[in-house]
Design a protein around this motif. Structure first.
Motif, short mmCIF file in Angstrom:
data_model
loop_
_atom_site.label_atom_id
_atom_site.label_comp_id
_atom_site.label_asym_id
_atom_site.label_seq_id
_atom_site.Cartn_x
_atom_site.Cartn_y
_atom_site.Cartn_z
N UNK A 82 55.11 32.55 41.30
CA UNK A 82 53.72 32.96 41.14
C UNK A 82 53.03 32.93 42.50
N UNK A 83 52.40 34.07 42.87
CA UNK A 83 51.69 34.18 44.14
C UNK A 83 50.25 34.62 43.87
N UNK A 84 49.31 33.79 44.30
CA UNK A 84 47.89 34.04 44.05
C UNK A 84 47.30 34.90 45.16
N UNK A 85 46.43 35.88 44.78
CA UNK A 85 45.81 36.78 45.77
C UNK A 85 44.31 36.91 45.49
N UNK A 86 43.58 37.05 46.56
CA UNK A 86 42.17 37.51 46.48
C UNK A 86 41.95 38.31 47.75
N UNK A 87 42.29 39.61 47.68
CA UNK A 87 42.36 40.38 48.91
C UNK A 87 41.42 41.58 48.94
N UNK A 88 40.41 41.59 48.04
CA UNK A 88 39.50 42.73 48.02
C UNK A 88 38.07 42.28 47.78
N UNK A 89 37.17 42.74 48.66
CA UNK A 89 35.74 42.55 48.48
C UNK A 89 35.08 43.88 48.83
N UNK A 90 34.30 44.42 47.91
CA UNK A 90 33.69 45.72 48.16
C UNK A 90 32.24 45.80 47.73
#
Length: 253
Positions: free
Chosen positions: A94-102
């Motif tokens: 399991x790999x956690x991501x938070x790679x987008x802010x718009x």
């Protein structure tokens, strides 16, 4: 911290249910066809979605959640904030991501009149973390939204637009076509076809459908599912909640 966030959401949700003074909430969830309606002036609207997607292999992904916040600037403009928190599952890792802010803007173009559809334009600029080169890239997107009222309880909506693919550095073109039916004043249903096309690539065609449940005028629950039409076939299931609240100060008597 999680307890504070949960209590804040519950308070926001409760206050949203109590207010009943305007037309029912209109959302971009749960289908892929963005709404032509704008958030009312000086209202804040939150749309949160949770999804599971898999292609029947050892790979899958979880959204927890996809976030869309909207604020009505005027009767013709709304500002928008988007983000996405997800986890990739690969061979039980399991790999956690938070790679987008718009951030973005929606503008009202036309009101529906006879053969002329209701329409709007949505534009976003997103900062996306490119994991391959460990750098932030800018990803613009836009789409035109259209709506025809076929009957009092039956709507046809469609979008056409473009979004930038940061991996290939090429534009991805998209269309959506959605037919929505109001079963009663609380329950709605839809079926939809949509596709993404990138030059030199096979188009990615998908279909989905789902239901919405309106609680009062300011809160909506949804559930949906969809499947791709290409090999390897993938599917997703999703649920979400949307709510809004007036930020306009009431006059003291």
């Amino acid at each position: 911290m999680k307890t504070v966030i949960t209590l804040s959401i519950l308070l926001f949700l409760f206050s949203s249910i109590v207010a009943q003074d305007i037309a029912p909430i209109q959302t971009d969830r749960p289908d892929q066809t963005e709404s032509s309606f704008l958030v009312p002036k000086k209202y804040m609207q939150a749309e949160l979605g949770f999804a599971y997607e898999s292609n029947n292999t050892n790979e899958a992904s979880l959204e927890h959640p996809a976030i869309l916040l909207k604020y009505g600037i005027s009767n013709r403009f709304e500002c928008r904030f988007i983000s996405n928190i997800y986890t990739d599952i690969n061979n039980k890792k399991w790999t956690w991501h938070w790679n987008e802010i718009g951030i973005g803007l929606k503008t009202k173009n036309t009101e529906e009149h006879k053969a002329i559809p209701q329409s709007s334009l949505i534009m976003h600029y997103s900062l996306i973390w490119d994991t391959k080169i460990s750098k932030v890239k800018l990803s613009p997107d836009f789409r035109f939204t259209f709506l025809h009222s076929l009957r009092s309880n039956l709507n046809l909506s469609y979008n056409v637009g473009l979004q930038w693919n940061i991996e290939s550095n090429r534009p991805t073109y998209l269309y959506t076509l959605s037919l929505a039916y109001a079963i009663n004043e609380h329950i709605g249903a839809y079926i939809e076809s949509y596709a993404f096309y990138e030059r030199y690539q096979t188009p990615n065609n998908l279909i989905d459908g789902g239901f919405t449940y309106l609680i009062g005028n300011n809160t909506q629950l949804d559930i949906s599912a969809g499947i791709s039409l290409q090999q390897p076939i993938s599917y997703f299931v999703s649920t979400g909640i949307s709510f809004r609240k007036s930020l306009q100060k009431t006059k003291q008597g």
